[in-house]
Design a protein around this motif. Structure first.
Motif, short mmCIF file in Angstrom:
data_model
loop_
_atom_site.label_atom_id
_atom_site.label_comp_id
_atom_site.label_asym_id
_atom_site.label_seq_id
_atom_site.Cartn_x
_atom_site.Cartn_y
_atom_site.Cartn_z
N GLY A 100 0.84 -1.20 0.00
CA GLY A 100 0.00 0.00 0.00
C GLY A 100 0.87 1.23 0.00
N PRO A 101 0.24 2.38 0.00
CA PRO A 101 1.02 3.62 -0.09
C PRO A 101 1.78 3.92 1.20
CG PRO A 101 -1.30 4.13 0.27
CD PRO A 101 -1.21 2.63 0.08
N CYS A 102 2.83 4.72 1.07
CA CYS A 102 3.52 5.19 2.27
C CYS A 102 2.50 5.93 3.14
CB CYS A 102 4.67 6.12 1.87
SG CYS A 102 5.53 6.80 3.31
N ALA A 103 1.84 6.92 2.53
CA ALA A 103 0.85 7.71 3.27
C ALA A 103 -0.50 7.63 2.58
CB ALA A 103 1.30 9.17 3.35
N VAL A 104 -1.56 7.66 3.38
CA VAL A 104 -2.91 7.78 2.83
C VAL A 104 -3.08 9.23 2.38
CG1 VAL A 104 -5.37 7.66 3.36
CG2 VAL A 104 -3.77 6.04 4.43
N GLU A 105 -3.47 9.42 1.12
CA GLU A 105 -3.60 10.79 0.60
C GLU A 105 -5.03 11.14 0.23
OE1 GLU A 105 -0.84 10.59 -2.66
OE2 GLU A 105 0.87 10.29 -1.34
N PRO A 136 9.45 19.15 9.75
CA PRO A 136 8.12 19.53 10.26
C PRO A 136 7.27 20.18 9.17
CG PRO A 136 9.78 21.07 11.05
CD PRO A 136 10.52 19.96 10.34
N TYR A 137 7.89 20.55 8.03
CA TYR A 137 7.14 21.20 6.94
C TYR A 137 6.61 20.18 5.94
CZ TYR A 137 9.64 24.98 9.11
OH TYR A 137 10.14 25.84 10.04
N ALA A 138 7.05 18.93 6.08
CA ALA A 138 6.59 17.90 5.13
C ALA A 138 5.19 17.41 5.54
CB ALA A 138 7.58 16.73 5.14
N PHE A 139 4.50 16.80 4.58
CA PHE A 139 3.14 16.26 4.81
C PHE A 139 3.14 15.30 6.01
CE2 PHE A 139 0.06 12.79 3.48
CZ PHE A 139 -1.09 13.52 3.76
N GLN A 140 2.28 15.56 6.97
CA GLN A 140 2.30 14.80 8.23
C GLN A 140 1.23 13.70 8.27
OE1 GLN A 140 4.64 15.80 10.90
NE2 GLN A 140 5.51 16.94 9.19
N GLY A 141 0.46 13.58 7.19
CA GLY A 141 -0.59 12.55 7.17
C GLY A 141 -1.96 13.16 7.44
N LEU A 142 -3.00 12.38 7.09
CA LEU A 142 -4.38 12.89 7.21
C LEU A 142 -4.98 12.64 8.60
CD1 LEU A 142 -5.94 11.76 3.79
CD2 LEU A 142 -5.00 14.01 4.37
N SER A 307 2.91 12.06 -1.89
CA SER A 307 3.36 13.09 -0.94
C SER A 307 4.47 12.59 -0.04
CB SER A 307 2.21 13.66 -0.12
OG SER A 307 1.17 12.77 0.01
N SER A 308 4.75 11.29 -0.04
CA SER A 308 5.97 10.82 0.65
C SER A 308 6.43 9.52 0.01
CB SER A 308 5.71 10.62 2.15
OG SER A 308 4.77 9.62 2.37
N ASP A 309 7.74 9.35 -0.01
CA ASP A 309 8.39 8.12 -0.47
C ASP A 309 8.02 7.67 -1.90
OD1 ASP A 309 9.77 8.12 1.87
OD2 ASP A 309 8.67 6.47 2.81
N GLY A 310 7.73 8.63 -2.77
CA GLY A 310 7.46 8.31 -4.18
C GLY A 310 8.60 7.54 -4.85
N PRO A 311 9.87 7.97 -4.67
CA PRO A 311 10.97 7.31 -5.40
C PRO A 311 11.12 5.82 -5.10
CG PRO A 311 11.70 9.41 -4.47
CD PRO A 311 10.32 9.16 -3.92
N GLN A 312 10.62 5.38 -3.96
CA GLN A 312 10.75 3.95 -3.62
C GLN A 312 9.43 3.20 -3.82
OE1 GLN A 312 11.93 4.81 0.40
NE2 GLN A 312 10.04 4.02 1.29
#
Ligand code: PEP
Ligand code: MN
Length: 337
Positions: A100-105, A136-142, A307-312
Motif C-alpha cells: 500500500g502507499p507510504c501515506a494515505v492521501e 516539520p514542513y513535510a506532509f504529516q498525514g491525514l 506526498s511521501s516516499d514516491g521514489p521507492q
C-alpha cells in the motif's frame, strides 16, 4: 526467570507463586498465553535456583534464560509464533505480502491501491495516517481522516489494515480503526509507546530502528510482550551505513538471525531499505531467500505525485510484476504466497 503455570492453574496457585517471588525481593509480571499464565520474575534472579519454584503446585516449568530478552526468545517458546491479523496468518507456511502507499492521501488513491494490490496477491493493506517525517514542513498525514479511509478500503476489499501509531495517546484511536498497529523505526525505543501498544488488543508490527542492534529490537519487542501482548511481528527495514547510494542498507543477516534468536515472525521491508524503486523487487526476493515470513512494500498508483516516499514506491504494474517473480522464489524455498 519465567514461570509457566499449568493450563488451568487456579488463582490461589498463581498468587502463591507471586508471593513467594516477592518474598525473595523479585518483581513479578503476569501475562496470559492462551490458557496458560506466565510469570516473568524480574530482579536478581541469577542467584535463585529453579528448584525454588519448580516443585510448587500449579507450576509447569521454570525457564531461565541467559538472553536479556525473555518472552521473545526461543528459550521461552520453542514453536514459532503465528500472528493472526483478521484471517491472515503471519509466520505460517505462506509468505504474507503487505502492500500500500507510504501515506494515505485520498479515497481514490487508497481504494485504487487496495484493489490493485489485492488482485496481485497482497494479503494486507498498509498506509500511514500519522506520518513520522524528518521535516516539520513535510506532509504529516491525514490523521483520523486517513484512518477512516483505510477502514473503508478494508471493508471494501477485505484486506486487513496495518498503520503506524506514533504516540501513546493515539493508541486508542488507531486501535479503533486498524487491524494491526505499526511502531516505526523512529519510535522503536519509545518505551511508553511500546508499553501502550502492549496493552492494546491488536497485533503489533515492530520495525527495527535505523541504528538499533538486533538485541535492542528484541528488547523493544519484550516491552510489548511484557504487557501481555504476545502478537508481535518484527521487521528489518534497513539500517544506516556509510553507503549513500541507497537510503539504508538492508541487513540481510537480521532475517535468519532474528529467527535463530526468537520465535516471532520476521518481515522484510525492501522499500525503506533501498529507497529506490528499481531495487525493491530484487531485494524483496533476497528477503524471501533469507527466510522472511513476509514483506511490506510501498505501492502508489502515481508515485511521481506521492506526498511521501514516491521514489521507492512501486506502480501497480510494477507490484504485479514483482509478485510473479516472488512466487517462484517462494516456491524454491518451500513456501507459497
Ligand atoms: C513507513 O513504513 O512508512 C515508515 C515510516 O517506515 P520506517 O519507520 O521503517 O521508516
Ligand atoms: Mn514510507
Amino acid at each position: 526467570m519465567i514461570i509457566k503455570m499449568k493450563a488451568g492453574a487456579g488463582r490461589e496457585e498463581i498468587d502463591y507463586v507471586i508471593r513467594r517471588a516477592r518474598s525473595l525481593g523479585l518483581r513479578v509480571h503476569e501475562s496470559v498465553d492462551g490458557d496458560t499464565v506466565l510469570l516473568s520474575l524480574l530482579g536478581a534472579t541469577d542467584s535463585i535456583a529453579t528448584g525454588t519454584f519448580s516443585g510448587i503446585r500449579g507450576v509447569e516449568s521454570v525457564l531461565t534464560t541467559k538472553s536479556s530478552f525473555r518472552l521473545a526468545s526461543l528459550d521461552y517458546r520453542k514453536e514459532r509464533t503465528v500472528v493472526r491479523v483478521g484471517d491472515v496468518e503471519i509466520g505460517g507456511d505462506q509468505v504474507v505480502v503487505i502492500a500500500g502507499p507510504c501515506a494515505v492521501e485520498s479515497r481514490d488513491q487508497v481504494l485504487k491501491t487496495a484493489w490493485g494490490v489485492q488482485q496481485a496477491g497482497a494479503r494486507m493493506l498498509r498506509g500511514g495516517a500519522f506520518k513520522p517525517r524528518t521535516s516539520p514542513y513535510a506532509f504529516q498525514g491525514l490523521g483520523e481522516g486517513g484512518l477512516k479511509l483505510l477502514a473503508e478500503a478494508r471493508d471494501e476489499t477485505g484486506l486487513p489494515v496495518v498503520t503506524e501509531v506514533m504516540a501513546p495517546e493515539q493508541v486508542e484511536l488507531v486501535t479503533s480503526y486498524a487491524d494491526m498497529l505499526q511502531v516505526g523505526a523512529r519510535n522503536m525505543q519509545n518505551f511508553q509507546l511500546l508499553a501502550a501498544v502492549g496493552a492494546a488488543p491488536k497485533p503489533v508490527l515492530l520495525k527495527r530502528g535505523m541504528m538499533s542492534t538486533l538485541e535492542e529490537l528484541l528488547l523493544a519487542a519484550e516491552y510489548v510482550m511484557a504487557q501481555g501482548n504476545l502478537n508481535v511481528v518484527l521487521c528489518e527495514r534497513g539500517i544506516r551505513t556509510f553507503e549513500p547510494y541507497t537510503r539504508n542498507t538492508l541487513d540481510i543477516n537480521a532475517i535468519p538471525a532474528l529467527k535463530e534468536l526468537s520465535h516471532l515472525p520476521v518481515l522484510g521491508d525492501p522499500s525503506h531499505a533501498t529507497g529506490r524503486r528499481s531495487l525493491v523487487a530484487p531485494v524483496a526476493g533476497g528477503c524471501l531467500g533469507a527466510g522472511a515470513d513476509g514483506l511490506i512494500i510501498e505501492v502508489h498508483p502515481e508515485p511521481e505525485f506521492a506526498s511521501s516516499d514516491g521514489p521507492q514506491s512501486l506502480t501497480l504494474e510494477g507490484f504485479e510484476a514483482m509478485m510473479v517473480g516472488l512466487r517462484r522464489i517462494a516456491e524454491a524455498v518451500g513456501r507459497t504466497i
